[in-house]
Design a protein around this motif. Structure first.
Motif, PDB file in Angstrom:
ATOM      1  N   GLN A   1      39.736  33.988  51.236  1.00 30.39           N
ATOM      2  CA  GLN A   1      38.550  34.820  51.152  1.00 30.39           C
ATOM      3  C   GLN A   1      38.868  36.271  51.506  1.00 30.39           C
ATOM      4  O   GLN A   1      38.335  37.212  50.904  1.00 30.39           O
ATOM      5  CB  GLN A   1      37.458  34.278  52.078  1.00 30.39           C
ATOM      6  N   TYR A   2      39.741  36.447  52.483  1.00 31.83           N
ATOM      7  CA  TYR A   2      40.157  37.798  52.883  1.00 31.83           C
ATOM      8  C   TYR A   2      40.838  38.512  51.727  1.00 31.83           C
ATOM      9  O   TYR A   2      40.567  39.694  51.451  1.00 31.83           O
ATOM     10  CB  TYR A   2      41.084  37.700  54.087  1.00 31.83           C
ATOM     11  N   ALA A   3      41.708  37.801  51.011  1.00 33.86           N
ATOM     12  CA  ALA A   3      42.392  38.388  49.852  1.00 33.86           C
ATOM     13  C   ALA A   3      41.394  38.795  48.779  1.00 33.86           C
ATOM     14  O   ALA A   3      41.547  39.837  48.125  1.00 33.86           O
ATOM     15  CB  ALA A   3      43.411  37.398  49.286  1.00 33.86           C
ATOM     16  N   PHE A   4      40.353  37.979  48.600  1.00 36.08           N
ATOM     17  CA  PHE A   4      39.318  38.312  47.612  1.00 36.08           C
ATOM     18  C   PHE A   4      38.590  39.594  48.002  1.00 36.08           C
ATOM     19  O   PHE A   4      38.343  40.462  47.153  1.00 36.08           O
ATOM     20  CB  PHE A   4      38.326  37.152  47.497  1.00 36.08           C
ATOM     21  N   GLU A   5      38.248  39.743  49.282  1.00 32.84           N
ATOM     22  CA  GLU A   5      37.528  40.935  49.737  1.00 32.84           C
ATOM     23  C   GLU A   5      38.405  42.185  49.616  1.00 32.84           C
ATOM     24  O   GLU A   5      37.912  43.267  49.284  1.00 32.84           O
ATOM     25  CB  GLU A   5      37.069  40.753  51.183  1.00 32.84           C
ATOM     26  N   ILE A   6      39.687  42.048  49.873  1.00 33.04           N
ATOM     27  CA  ILE A   6      40.615  43.177  49.713  1.00 33.04           C
ATOM     28  C   ILE A   6      40.647  43.611  48.248  1.00 33.04           C
ATOM     29  O   ILE A   6      40.577  44.806  47.925  1.00 33.04           O
ATOM     30  CB  ILE A   6      42.033  42.790  50.186  1.00 33.04           C
ATOM     31  N   THR A   7      40.731  42.632  47.364  1.00 29.02           N
ATOM     32  CA  THR A   7      40.755  42.920  45.926  1.00 29.02           C
ATOM     33  C   THR A   7      39.485  43.628  45.485  1.00 29.02           C
ATOM     34  O   THR A   7      39.527  44.592  44.710  1.00 29.02           O
ATOM     35  CB  THR A   7      40.945  41.611  45.138  1.00 29.02           C
TER      36      THR A   7
END
Length: 720
Positions: free
Chosen positions: A54-60
């Motif tokens: 989920q963190y990677a998605f928010e960064i993207t």
């Protein structure tokens, strides 16, 4: 870093900022500030160790917004810690580590509060996403603030950060704080009536603070309010002597912060910058004059960011013409660190903390949420991996080793590393003896030799360190080999043994995250698929959605006032995270002989916690896993193949037994306790040399006698 009270003061005085449509510009971003901001602003889960997918998605999504506004990005990270003669920065780091430990202990004990604990793999996740998105970034040798300011002035563009130090730097393009940006796309008409997007923001400029005195006076504000490199007690007596100018308080608003307001009013009353310096020194007294003068010199030097005659090293790097050889950094013994190391450090390929190990011989182990009742921290499970890493990093500091016997390993270097870790609920330091490493041919591994080693040599070194067995499995690509190797290392080296449910949850999580990824990005995997990817991308989308729907509910966590995390369960996964971290750093130090593990495809803390807890509740956890992975797909076969590979490598005594008898290692994953402890015969061999589960058509039967096995094989149909 930061200056206490300054951000609040600026927020209370909007005349210091102006509206600024953020679009069509270059932008220098403080990377350390950004990865914290995204984690905190999106309210990511921090109770269970980190939902990195989920963190990677928010960064993207964050960078997608900036890209939509036609913004050219330059992300800059801190490097190592400068060797501070007064140890002010060291004391600051210790203080913050203690605060983080207190927050982690409170969370683990069931106490709620506003303080959050950054998961330990967040920084590496952030860098990995930047690489996937091709966002240009760089890691400084040491503190990044001054380098960021110089780069921004060279590019004549704003800085984006939450660090209040940037209110002091003379930034020609201004400073934008994260909390002064509305991250929602707005439209504006451009040339030829074209539609452009922008983000509403407020821009701060140093000239707005003390127009009559000039920006040169602002370092005095930082000195008197304090920062990471100045002991606040140095100026305490002077601050106490300042008299408030009541007639000018109407110019400023500072509710509840009289200290900042008093310093600002004193500075505003000066006729010149030099007058302020003289007044501070004159009131210091003869005993403190030298200390005060030294502190002022330090603070003034810290906040100088004028563009030098030659281009800044960061600008040269981003423009593709950096000369690494010009930036020499020396070890404790005075020798120069190899240029290849500095080059990879600047690219972000290596952990920035490794530079502290080389230059300062110390390592801070960031606290995480784990069992407060465990005297030893979760990092003790990965200490052997760090010993090897320290041995490589310090291989040229001392040649004095004592042979330690088998495998060509040697220990007891004179050069040691001081680790700062928790013991119980306090921070302690402990001396770690690095371990020297040799190749199978007997060659000692030195830091300067690493680029000359072949990929196979470096792979074998990591296999030896992790004790990775030979996996005779189809589609066993190097990335999956390393992941299974670190899973095995984790189980074998956990200081508090994990349960078999911990291992099962990790293996199901590997599959779940690939299923989720395949649904989000169906064309993202290349031709070299590993065992899991080959299965997932070979399944129909409809089936993947069914599996994802079943597993997704375990990725949610509903927090309530009475909810309390099972810190004993979480401790096992906290140990797993330290093993992932150490393995990644070792692999990168060896210049990635294995593809670097992509954390969002490995670890999702909320899922692991909920799924493991569910397995503990189930009378038949193995049948539950089968149902979750869907009988209409071959995912259960892939899971069983992974289970067999790991279970065979760790042995029957590796796990901690629970009260649930179905978790005992004497039970086979998909069958009962059999005669003489033998497992149910393998029926399906569709994946070469890998045992597959046997399932009854409607019900599960726990078998206790060999004749029952024979009878079942004769009378029962199987779903393969």
């Amino acid at each position: 870093m930061g200056i206490p009270g300054l951000t609040t003061f600026v927020n209370c005085n909007p005349q210091l900022t102006k509206e600024f449509p953020l679009h069509s510009t270059r932008l220098v971003i403080d990377g350390n500030s950004l990865y914290h901001f995204i984690f905190e602003d999106t309210r990511m889960d921090f109770y269970h160790g980190g939902d990195y997918d989920q963190y990677a998605f928010e960064i993207t999504e964050f960078f997608r917004l900036l890209h939509s506004c036609n913004i050219e990005l330059y992300v800059v990270f801190d490097g190592g810690t400068c060797n501070d003669p007064n140890d002010i920065k060291f004391q600051t780091i210790q203080k913050r580590m203690k605060q983080k430990l207190e927050n982690a202990m409170r969370i683990a004990s069931g106490l709620r509060g506003k303080k959050r604990v950054m998961p330990i793999l967040a920084f590496d996740t952030f860098k990995a996403v930047l690489k996937k998105l091709s966002i240009p970034f760089a890691v400084c040798d040491f503190e990044a603030d001054k380098e960021i300011a110089m780069l921004a002035n060279t590019l004549n563009c704003p800085v984006l950060s939450n660090d209040s130090d940037f209110f002091i730097f003379p930034l020609t393009g201004g400073f934008i704080s994260f909390d002064k940006v509305i991250f929602s796309l707005q439209e504006i008409k451009g040339e030829n009536n074209s539609v452009e997007h922008f983000l509403p923001a407020r821009l701060y400029h140093v000239d707005n603070f003390f127009p009559s005195l000039g920006k040169e006076v602002l370092p005095l504000l930082a000195a008197l309010l304090g920062n990471d490199y100045i002991d606040k007690d140095v100026f305490k007596s002077f601050n106490d002597s300042i008299q408030s100018n009541e007639c000018k308080t109407q110019d400023w608003k500072s509710p509840g912060d009289k200290r900042t307001l008093k310093v600002v009013l004193w500075l505003q009353g000066l006729n010149s910058y030099s007058e302020g310096i003289k007044e501070i020194i004159s009131k210091a007294g003869s005993q403190n004059e030298k200390t005060i003068s030294s502190a002022l010199e330090t603070i003034i030097e810290t906040f100088q960011a004028n563009v030098p005659e030659t281009e800044s090293s960061l600008y040269s790097y981003f423009m593709g013409k950096e000369q690494i050889g010009e930036n020499q950094i020396r070890r404790v013994n005075g020798s120069v660190i190899p240029m290849w190391y500095l080059s990879h450090h600047r690219k972000g390929s290596l952990s920035p903390n490794c530079l502290d190990i080389i230059t300062l011989h110390r390592k801070f182990l960031s606290p995480q949420v784990e069992d407060p009742n465990s005297l030893a921290s979760s990092y003790q499970s990965s200490v052997n991996l760090r010993k090897y890493m320290y041995g490589i990093l310090l291989s040229e500091d001392s040649a004095d080793f004592e042979t330690n016997g088998a495998w060509g390993l040697q220990a007891n270097m004179k050069s040691v590393v001081k680790e700062f870790d928790r013991r119980g609920d306090i921070i302690i330091s402990q001396v770690i003896n690095p371990v020297k490493l040799e190749t199978y041919s007997g060659k000692s591994i030195k830091l300067s030799d690493i680029p000359d080693l072949s990929r196979n040599e470096k792979k074998n070194l990591l296999r030896m360190i992790l004790d990775i067995p030979c996996f005779n499995i189809d589609h066993m690509t190097p990335d999956l080999e390393l992941i299974l190797g670190l899973v095995i290392f984790w189980i074998k080296n956990s200081q508090r043994k994990v349960t078999i449910s911990h291992m099962q949850s990790v293996l199901v999580c590997l599959i779940m995250l690939k299923v989720k990824w395949a649904l989000m990005y169906p064309a993202s995997i290349g031709c070299d698929k590993n065992l899991i990817e080959a299965a997932v991308f070979g399944i129909k989308t409809k089936t993947l959605k069914i599996v994802n729907e079943k597993l997704y509910k375990y990725s949610k966590y509903t927090k309530s006032r009475t909810s309390r995390v099972d810190c004993g369960l979480i401790h096992g996964f906290a140990q797993f995270q330290t093993c992932i971290l150490a393995t990644m750093h070792l692999n990168s130090l060896l210049l990635d002989p294995f593809p670097g593990p992509y954390i969002p495809h490995i670890f999702s803390g909320t899922f692991l916690y909920n799924f493991c807890k569910e397995l503990h509740r189930r009378r038949d956890p193995d049948q539950f896993i089968y149902e979750m992975l869907s009988k209409n797909s071959n995912l259960i076969q892939i899971y069983q193949c992974l289970f067999d590979a790991v279970n065979k490598a760790v042995g029957p005594t590796a796990f901690r037994y629970t009260e649930n008898r179905y978790h005992y290692s004497e039970y086979t994953p998909y069958g009962g306790k059999l005669h003489d402890g033998k497992c149910l015969p393998h029926i399906n061999e569709s994946v070469e040399n890998c045992s597959m589960p046997v399932f009854l058509r409607k019900t599960r039967i726990r078998l206790k006698r060999k004749d029952q096995v024979q009878q079942m094989l004769l009378c029962t149909d199987f779903e393969l």
